[in-house]
Write an enzyme that holds these catalytic residues in place. Structure first.
Site, PDB file in Angstrom:
ATOM      1  CE  LYS A  90      -4.019   2.036   0.627  1.00 50.77           C
ATOM      2  NZ  LYS A  90      -3.625   2.902  -0.506  1.00 50.77           N
ATOM      3  CE  LYS A 106       3.751   6.641   6.297  1.00 51.96           C
ATOM      4  NZ  LYS A 106       3.444   7.569   5.186  1.00 51.96           N
ATOM      5  CE  LYS A 145       5.195   7.039  -0.930  1.00 55.48           C
ATOM      6  NZ  LYS A 145       4.197   7.391   0.009  1.00 55.48           N
ATOM      7  CB  THR A 168      -2.078  13.455   5.599  1.00 50.77           C
ATOM      8  OG1 THR A 168      -2.353  12.391   4.681  1.00 50.77           O
ATOM      9  CG2 THR A 168      -0.618  13.385   6.001  1.00 50.77           C
ATOM     10  CG  ASN A 215      -3.873  16.548   1.290  1.00 48.73           C
ATOM     11  OD1 ASN A 215      -3.664  16.065   2.399  1.00 48.73           O
ATOM     12  ND2 ASN A 215      -5.061  16.501   0.709  1.00 48.73           N
ATOM     13  CB  SER A 225      -5.689   4.660   2.495  1.00 51.25           C
ATOM     14  OG  SER A 225      -5.434   5.767   1.662  1.00 51.25           O
TER      15      SER A 225
HETATM   16  N1  GLU Z   1       0.962   8.881   0.307  1.00 49.57           N
HETATM   17  C1  GLU Z   1       0.476   8.723   1.635  1.00 49.57           C
HETATM   18  C2  GLU Z   1       1.595   8.304   2.572  1.00 49.57           C
HETATM   19  O1  GLU Z   1       2.750   8.492   2.279  1.00 49.57           O
HETATM   20  C3  GLU Z   1      -0.764   7.843   1.718  1.00 49.57           C
HETATM   21  C4  GLU Z   1      -0.593   6.429   1.311  1.00 49.57           C
HETATM   22  C5  GLU Z   1      -1.879   5.630   1.231  1.00 49.57           C
HETATM   23  O2  GLU Z   1      -2.916   6.143   1.597  1.00 49.57           O
HETATM   24  O3  GLU Z   1      -1.798   4.498   0.786  1.00 49.57           O
HETATM   25  O4  GLU Z   1       1.357   7.833   3.653  1.00 49.57           O
END
Ligand code: GLU
Length: 411
Positions: free
Chosen positions: A67, A91, A103, A187, A218, A346
């Site tokens: 994810k 995370k 990613k 976030t 954001n 998410s």
């Molecule tokens: N891009 C965000 C992060 O770095 C969200 C990732 C997601 O929701 O999967 O945590």
């Protein structure tokens, strides 16, 4: 410039050593499971064909589908995407949500592209990586310079390729097509909860504490909004065009309007204009780096005067800088906790998609608040017990959870 992949691997090595992790797990978790590099030909508005390069890194699927977001930026490269995917693994594990880390990104300059060009590039990128993503495989989301509209194109492209409506392939979608209430603000909302949790733990009032925010995308924008409402004073803000400062406070609602209209914080009237480097080094109660990796590094770390740093960006502090800040007794709330509100909502979105049953904004908010509080308490408790930094504590919790899954699943 510090390489984020080296930073991520160094952090992992230190936490793995502290945890006494077995050699085979050290080697396994030090590298991503899979990386993919794709070539993306796009017909530009002027008729030329431009070939972009895109990446997707899947660091670990031991605890669930990988994810993590997709970013569009001129500095995107494989090492950056690998680092960001490793941080996503930690995370998700630290929040105890059933995902691994991934990613992706495309090296491009989205601010110089039309919406049509970005749509064609997105669709082509997704068709190239479609074979490795999916609701039980790898689930993208927004990141730097991508938004709900980009996610709508991701969902549509993937649904057409897979032959059926598949909202669970991507999160951060608009509400009308399976998005979740609260995802867009999540976030910033998580940063706000984290800062409140910290001061509650310290038994300190938050009233009139000063905040400086580096980056007004954001995460920066919504952090500023929620913190200001609670009584914090936002004294400084920067974006890629420059920085502004007013010791009496910046009106966040006004600033958001200016930024939306003119694309720059520099057009806000009631503040002094300063340089983007200077803003990081001002005296403040709280500094929120909400831009890109390595902005606090061995060069400027010794000049940082904040009491508390809350990492809204991923990897904003290098390993060397971490050490300098620790020596100066500056507390750092690490990215893998502080900015986890995004991936947490998410996860809620993906659950709702899986059940085709949608929650109210209040339900989402309560669940997020509880999740953030639980993770925070867990991290602070271990940090105090073992006398280690919050980053090491968070990493150790995450690495323990991922390794437990690895041992049970076997090789
Ligand atoms: N891009 C965000 C992060 O770095 C969200 C990732 C997601 O929701 O999967 O945590």
């Amino acid at each position: 410039m510090d390489n984020p992949w080296e930073v991520a691997q160094n952090q992992f090595d230190e936490a793995a050593k502290l945890s006494g992790l077995e050699d085979w797990l050290c080697s396994l978790l030090r590298e991503p499971e899979r990386v993919m590099t794709v070539s993306i030909p796009v017909r530009m508005d002027n008729g030329d064909v431009h070939i972009f390069t895109g990446y997707r890194s899947q660091h670990s699927s031991l605890r669930g589908p990988t994810k993590g977001g997709i970013r569009y930026h001129h500095n995107v490269n494989l090492d950056e995407v690998k680092a960001l995917s490793m941080w996503m693994t930690w995370k998700c594990a630290v929040m105890n949500i059933p995902f691994g880390g991934g990613k992706g990104g495309i090296k491009c300059s989205p601010k110089k592209m039309s919406s049509g060009e970005i749509e064609r590039m997105t669709r082509k990128y997704i068709s190239e990586i479609a074979c490795i993503i999916g609701p039980t495989k790898d689930i993208p989301a927004p990141d730097v310079n991508t938004d709900p509209q980009t996610m709508a194109w991701v969902m549509d492209t993937y649904s057409r390729i897979s032959g059926g409506y598949t909202p669970g392939v991507v999160t951060g979608k608009p509400l009308e097509i399976g998005g979740s209430e609260g995802r867009n603000q999540a976030t910033g909302r998580g940063i706000y909860f984290t800062i409140l949790n910290y001061f509650k733990h310290k038994k300190q009032s938050v009233d009139k504490k000063n905040v400086i925010i580096q980056g007004f995308g954001n995460a920066g924008k919504y952090s500023a909004m929620f913190l200001e409402k609670e009584g914090f004073i936002i004294t400084g803000v920067s974006d890629s065009t420059g920085a502004i400062y007013n010791s009496k406070g910046i009106d966040v609602e006004k600033l958001i309007k200016v930024k939306n209209k003119t694309k720059s914080v520099m057009n806000y009237k009631d503040a002094e204009k300063i340089s983007v480097n200077e803003i990081l080094e001002l005296k403040t109660d709280i500094l929120i780096p909400a831009a890109l990796e390595s902005s606090i590094n061995s060069v400027n770390a010794c000049r940082i005067k904040a009491n508390l740093i809350c990492e809204a960006a991923n990897g904003p502090i290098t390993k060397e800088a971490d050490r300098i800040l620790e020596d100066k007794n500056i507390v750092v709330i690490p990215d893998i906790l502080a900015n986890a509100g995004g991936v947490s909502v998410s996860y809620f979105e993906w659950v709702q998609n899986t059940q085709s049953f949608y929650w109210t904004a209040e339900e989402v908010d309560v669940r997020l608040r509880n999740l953030m509080e639980k993770a925070f308490n867990n991290i602070i408790c271990i940090a105090e017990e073992k006398n280690i930094s919050l980053r090491m504590s968070a990493l150790m919790i995450a690495i323990n959870r991922v390794s437990a899954a690895a041992r049970l699943r076997g090789v």
